[in-house]
Design an enzyme around this catalytic site. Structure first.
Site, PDB file in Angstrom:
ATOM      1  N   TYR A 132      -2.215   0.364  10.839  1.00  0.00           N
ATOM      2  CA  TYR A 132      -3.693   0.336  11.961  1.00  0.00           C
ATOM      3  C   TYR A 132      -3.765   1.369  12.810  1.00  0.00           C
ATOM      4  CZ  TYR A 132      -3.010  -2.749   8.035  1.00  0.00           C
ATOM      5  OH  TYR A 132      -1.991  -3.303   7.062  1.00  0.00           O
ATOM      6  N   TYR A 160      -5.819  -5.828  -6.596  1.00  0.00           N
ATOM      7  CA  TYR A 160      -4.943  -5.870  -5.122  1.00  0.00           C
ATOM      8  C   TYR A 160      -4.931  -6.818  -4.247  1.00  0.00           C
ATOM      9  CZ  TYR A 160      -5.848  -4.831   0.696  1.00  0.00           C
ATOM     10  OH  TYR A 160      -5.749  -4.728   1.335  1.00  0.00           O
ATOM     11  N   LYS A 185       0.610  -1.076  -0.183  1.00  0.00           N
ATOM     12  CA  LYS A 185      -0.089  -0.383  -0.027  1.00  0.00           C
ATOM     13  C   LYS A 185       0.492   1.143   0.115  1.00  0.00           C
ATOM     14  CE  LYS A 185      -3.508  -2.683   1.914  1.00  0.00           C
ATOM     15  NZ  LYS A 185      -4.732  -3.465   3.265  1.00  0.00           N
ATOM     16  N   VAL A 239       0.039  -8.723   6.654  1.00  0.00           N
ATOM     17  CA  VAL A 239      -0.383  -9.670   7.602  1.00  0.00           C
ATOM     18  C   VAL A 239       0.791 -10.672   7.710  1.00  0.00           C
ATOM     19  CG1 VAL A 239      -2.495  -9.147   8.389  1.00  0.00           C
ATOM     20  CG2 VAL A 239      -1.902 -10.478   6.190  1.00  0.00           C
TER      21      VAL A 239
HETATM   22  N1  GLN Z   1      -4.170  -8.906   1.134  1.00  0.00           N
HETATM   23  C1  GLN Z   1      -4.611  -8.957   3.245  1.00  0.00           C
HETATM   24  C2  GLN Z   1      -6.502  -8.100   2.962  1.00  0.00           C
HETATM   25  O1  GLN Z   1      -6.743  -7.603   2.044  1.00  0.00           O
HETATM   26  C3  GLN Z   1      -3.814  -7.743   3.336  1.00  0.00           C
HETATM   27  C4  GLN Z   1      -4.408  -6.766   4.730  1.00  0.00           C
HETATM   28  C5  GLN Z   1      -3.031  -6.676   5.555  1.00  0.00           C
HETATM   29  O2  GLN Z   1      -2.047  -7.148   5.392  1.00  0.00           O
HETATM   30  N2  GLN Z   1      -3.199  -5.706   7.103  1.00  0.00           N
HETATM   31  O3  GLN Z   1      -7.102  -8.323   3.827  1.00  0.00           O
END
Ligand code: GLN
Length: 310
Positions: free
Chosen positions: A246, A196, A73, A264
């Site tokens: 977050y 995405y 992102k 994640v």
């Molecule tokens: N691909 C994961 C999702 O869309 C990415 C989320 C993350 O890394 N926080 O849930």
């Protein structure tokens, strides 16, 4: 801040960070909705530092590719801003911490389809939609950008992983449909989520990720020239500091004192403006979706080196 005379060489510091923070037990979790993220062993741990003077230091599993997930992102935001018309993007997404989980639906509904920031999933979907105006294959475009920054064809999309995540993407599709309903998505929801998820499934090593993020530590100047202006680089860093982790952004700023972006897959990219970019990776996560061992290691590293924006 340590002086050059009393600080041990960085490679020795990184070796010691790996010794101290490589997980000894299977603490934390991996996301159930992305099955392939459970493949790496719980004790994987790598760290790399790319400096503005052109050196790269690394230790542990820093040359093993991992799934960058939401670290992507940062790169898509930079690409969207460098493509021009930043005001068009900023009319569609805010720059405030969300205080909610990265894939929350509630806030988006209450706030009429304008995501709080580009680093939660809804905001990143808007950024991907924006990129798709230039190229329908936005994920491929991101991959080429990363290869340019890294200086080689290392980064790749794990297409199997993307497929399996897509099959479990009800929540991201719901977010995309909400955005569409509020008039804040131009392309079809399915196509945006596909791009995405593919951008999230990019595999890179810690060394490559640190190199790819280096432009943010050097006023927007990347491996092949300007990526973003110095003021955009500053602003991306500010959004990383306030929104990159977050609903744990405050805690991370308190512990580490540097702009960071987690994924994640267990990776975290951190920027020390003017000095270096750092990537740490260890796959097990805390309850907010941030690498457990990675966050602890970065807190330790910033204490040992004095690296901080404060
Ligand atoms: N691909 C994961 C999702 O869309 C990415 C989320 C993350 O890394 N926080 O849930």
């Amino acid at each position: 801040m340590m002086t050059a005379l009393d600080s041990p060489p960085l490679n020795l510091v990184l070796d010691d960070i790996v010794r101290s923070h490589r997980p000894q037990s299977e603490a934390g979790s991996v996301p159930a909705s992305i099955p392939h993220l459970s493949s790496p062993a719980f004790n994987r741990f790598g760290i790399a530092v790319a400096t503005t003077s052109g050196d790269v230091f690394s230790s542990g599993d820093a040359d093993l590719p991992f799934s960058i997930q939401s670290i992507s992102k940062v790169f898509t935001l930079a690409m969207a801003l460098s493509a021009g018309e930043p005001s068009a993007l900023w009319s569609r997404v805010l720059r405030e911490p969300s205080g909610t989980s990265f894939n929350s639906l509630v806030q988006l509904e209450v706030e009429h389809g304008i995501p709080r920031n580009p680093f939660i999933n809804s905001g990143a979907l808007v950024v991907t939609d924006h990129l798709m105006e230039k190229s329908a294959d936005a994920a491929g475009h991101v991959l080429r950008f990363l290869a340019d920054q890294v200086g080689g064809p290392g980064p790749f999309i794990d297409e199997m992983a993307a497929k399996s995540e897509l099959a479990n993407s009800s929540r991201n599709l719901a977010l995309a449909h909400f955005l569409k309903d509020f008039g804040n998505l131009h392309r079809p929801a399915q196509a945006v989520v596909e791009n995405y998820v593919r951008q999230c499934s990019i595999m890179m090593t810690c060394v490559e990720t640190a190199k790819a993020g280096l432009f943010l530590a050097q006023g927007g100047r990347g491996a092949q020239g300007t990526v973003v202006s110095p003021s955009e680089a500053k602003r991306i860093g500010s959004i990383m500091l306030t929104c990159g982790m977050y609903d744990a952004a405050g805690e991370f700023a308190y512990r580490v004192g540097l702009p960071g972006k987690s994924g994640v897959g267990g990776g975290i990219l951190v920027i020390v403006p003017g000095e270096c970019s750092i990537c740490v990776w260890s796959p097990r996560l805390d309850s907010k979706g941030n690498s457990l061992a990675g966050s602890a290691a970065l807190a330790d590293l910033s204490d040992r080196t004095g690296w901080s924006v404060f």
